[in-house]
Design a protein around this motif. Sequence first.
Motif, mmCIF file in Angstrom:
data_model
loop_
_atom_site.group_PDB
_atom_site.id
_atom_site.type_symbol
_atom_site.label_atom_id
_atom_site.label_comp_id
_atom_site.label_asym_id
_atom_site.label_seq_id
_atom_site.Cartn_x
_atom_site.Cartn_y
_atom_site.Cartn_z
ATOM 1 N N LEU A 321 8.069 -0.614 -5.660
ATOM 2 C CA LEU A 321 7.300 -1.385 -4.546
ATOM 3 C C LEU A 321 8.112 -2.636 -4.552
ATOM 4 O O LEU A 321 8.174 -3.370 -3.471
ATOM 5 N N VAL A 322 8.820 -3.179 -5.672
ATOM 6 C CA VAL A 322 9.211 -4.584 -5.418
ATOM 7 C C VAL A 322 10.746 -4.268 -4.961
ATOM 8 O O VAL A 322 11.437 -5.351 -4.665
ATOM 9 N N SER A 323 11.234 -3.150 -5.150
ATOM 10 C CA SER A 323 12.766 -2.870 -4.932
ATOM 11 C C SER A 323 13.202 -3.315 -3.561
ATOM 12 O O SER A 323 14.232 -4.140 -3.499
ATOM 13 N N PRO A 324 12.457 -3.191 -2.268
ATOM 14 C CA PRO A 324 12.822 -3.706 -1.212
ATOM 15 C C PRO A 324 12.792 -5.359 -0.888
ATOM 16 O O PRO A 324 13.917 -5.752 -0.444
ATOM 17 N N LEU A 402 8.787 4.446 -1.177
ATOM 18 C CA LEU A 402 8.174 5.592 -0.891
ATOM 19 C C LEU A 402 8.990 6.952 -1.910
ATOM 20 O O LEU A 402 8.049 7.413 -2.547
ATOM 21 N N TYR A 403 10.166 6.824 -1.790
ATOM 22 C CA TYR A 403 10.764 7.650 -2.584
ATOM 23 C C TYR A 403 10.548 7.710 -4.200
ATOM 24 O O TYR A 403 10.229 8.732 -4.752
ATOM 25 N N LEU A 404 10.361 6.492 -4.894
ATOM 26 C CA LEU A 404 10.486 6.395 -6.064
ATOM 27 C C LEU A 404 8.669 6.560 -6.232
ATOM 28 O O LEU A 404 8.554 7.144 -7.490
ATOM 29 N N LEU A 405 7.991 6.405 -5.737
ATOM 30 C CA LEU A 405 6.574 6.427 -5.856
ATOM 31 C C LEU A 405 6.299 7.748 -5.658
ATOM 32 O O LEU A 405 5.166 8.484 -6.447
ATOM 33 N N SER A 406 6.768 8.794 -5.107
ATOM 34 C CA SER A 406 6.619 10.255 -4.934
ATOM 35 C C SER A 406 7.242 10.805 -6.139
ATOM 36 O O SER A 406 6.558 11.593 -6.574
ATOM 37 N N GLY A 407 8.400 10.255 -6.507
ATOM 38 C CA GLY A 407 8.674 10.695 -7.868
ATOM 39 C C GLY A 407 7.893 10.441 -8.915
ATOM 40 O O GLY A 407 7.567 11.300 -9.959
ATOM 41 N N MET A 408 6.958 9.254 -9.102
ATOM 42 C CA MET A 408 6.029 8.972 -9.618
ATOM 43 C C MET A 408 4.721 9.984 -9.796
ATOM 44 O O MET A 408 4.238 10.449 -10.998
ATOM 45 N N ALA A 409 4.392 10.101 -8.525
ATOM 46 C CA ALA A 409 3.150 11.148 -8.545
ATOM 47 C C ALA A 409 3.816 12.545 -8.986
ATOM 48 O O ALA A 409 2.696 13.101 -9.488
ATOM 49 N N GLY A 410 4.946 13.116 -8.542
ATOM 50 C CA GLY A 410 5.345 14.433 -9.109
ATOM 51 C C GLY A 410 5.438 14.371 -10.550
ATOM 52 O O GLY A 410 4.904 15.307 -11.262
ATOM 53 N N THR A 411 5.857 13.428 -11.402
ATOM 54 C CA THR A 411 5.935 13.243 -12.548
ATOM 55 C C THR A 411 4.460 13.348 -13.188
ATOM 56 O O THR A 411 4.202 14.158 -14.225
#
Length: 423
Positions: A321-324, A402-411
Amino acid sequence: MSPPHRDGAVTPDDIAVGVVVGRASEYFDFFVYGLASVLVFPALFFPGQPPLQALLASFTVFALAFIARPLGTLGGMAVQRRFGRGAKLTLAMFGLGTATCTMALLPGTAEWSGAVMLLAACRLLQGLGIGASWDGLPSLLAMNAPAHRRGWYAMLGQIGAPVGFGLAAALYAYLWTHLSAEDFLGWGWRFPFFVAFALNVVALFARLQLVLDDDYADALRQNELEPCDLRELLQSGGGRTLLIGAFAALASFALVHLVTVFPLSWLSLSSPRELGELLWLQVAGALVAAAVMPLSGWLADRIGRRTTLGTLSVAIGMFGLVSPFLLDGGAAGQNLFFLLGFALFGLSYGQAAGAVASAFAARLRYLGAALSADLAWLVGAACAPVVVLYLSAHHGLGAVSLYLLSGMAGTLAALGIHKTLAK
């Protein structure tokens, strides 16, 4: 390295040595290519294209190894069933070394129009070789580790990732800052590939000495760490566990390329900072990752690997979320991005291997653990650089979130399903 002979006893510390040696050389080779995909290949193999398009084309070739890796695993299992573990390892490392050396000798597209095709073929061969090089030592280590220290021993096999990346980044940083641009693109970039080949040769002999030792061979057989057929794995209910294993550490695998390869490419396009400075910054980040990785083992042994993975996946999502804002925040923000990103890389990746491997039946674990790792790399990391770079260039850095949040959701989903099935 002398193999242990303790009246048939193989200790977890003995096994850890083989795991660390093998994985460190693989990761060095892995990241040498990844960094070259940003620093060298766009200009060398795609010289007629705009910088963004050249990077996207380079990252597309980069992804090929991850597609080939599961095929290499299955092919290697077939070789092992017929000719033995030693023959499989030798063939795998020979293929990997041949691909690496051939890449180092390739001319640019300006000199030979077929260079890109041969680069792609070598990249596929690298993926096949890495997949086939599975020796079962990580699984043997997990099965022999004391119950109260399993997180610690799981971490040992992963520490090769920041070490391999740090060495690769340091070597490129030195060459980049000490050679002219012409010399670097002409011959300097080739040196790390030859170093990778030499390390692979040393690692091959070290691993062969271990897995062919009678004590290790007996331990591998006693723990049923032998290849089964893919059909047996799927028909015995292992397919569901395979998918859970692939997604259980998805957040960590998604993070790997978004703190190593992607930011280097993005900042080369959008920031006035010198690439040499960014490479040294990443070397410092790798040191941070290696320093905090033991903490992941300590944490997992106290609160459990499942809780550790879940907690860190949420942390990765928050970092997304803070990366951008960090990447777009000038030198100070970018420095903080690398510091936080590599710290999370070390903490999360330390427990990313074989997160649910124990859920496989004993006779299925050897193949199941290997394919779970292959699928995790394929789903989480293979296309991360090309997808996130493309989306960021056209729609903004929210793509990183979005990419990192999708990874979190998958985990979190995989860990939740795994807990339900375990009840």
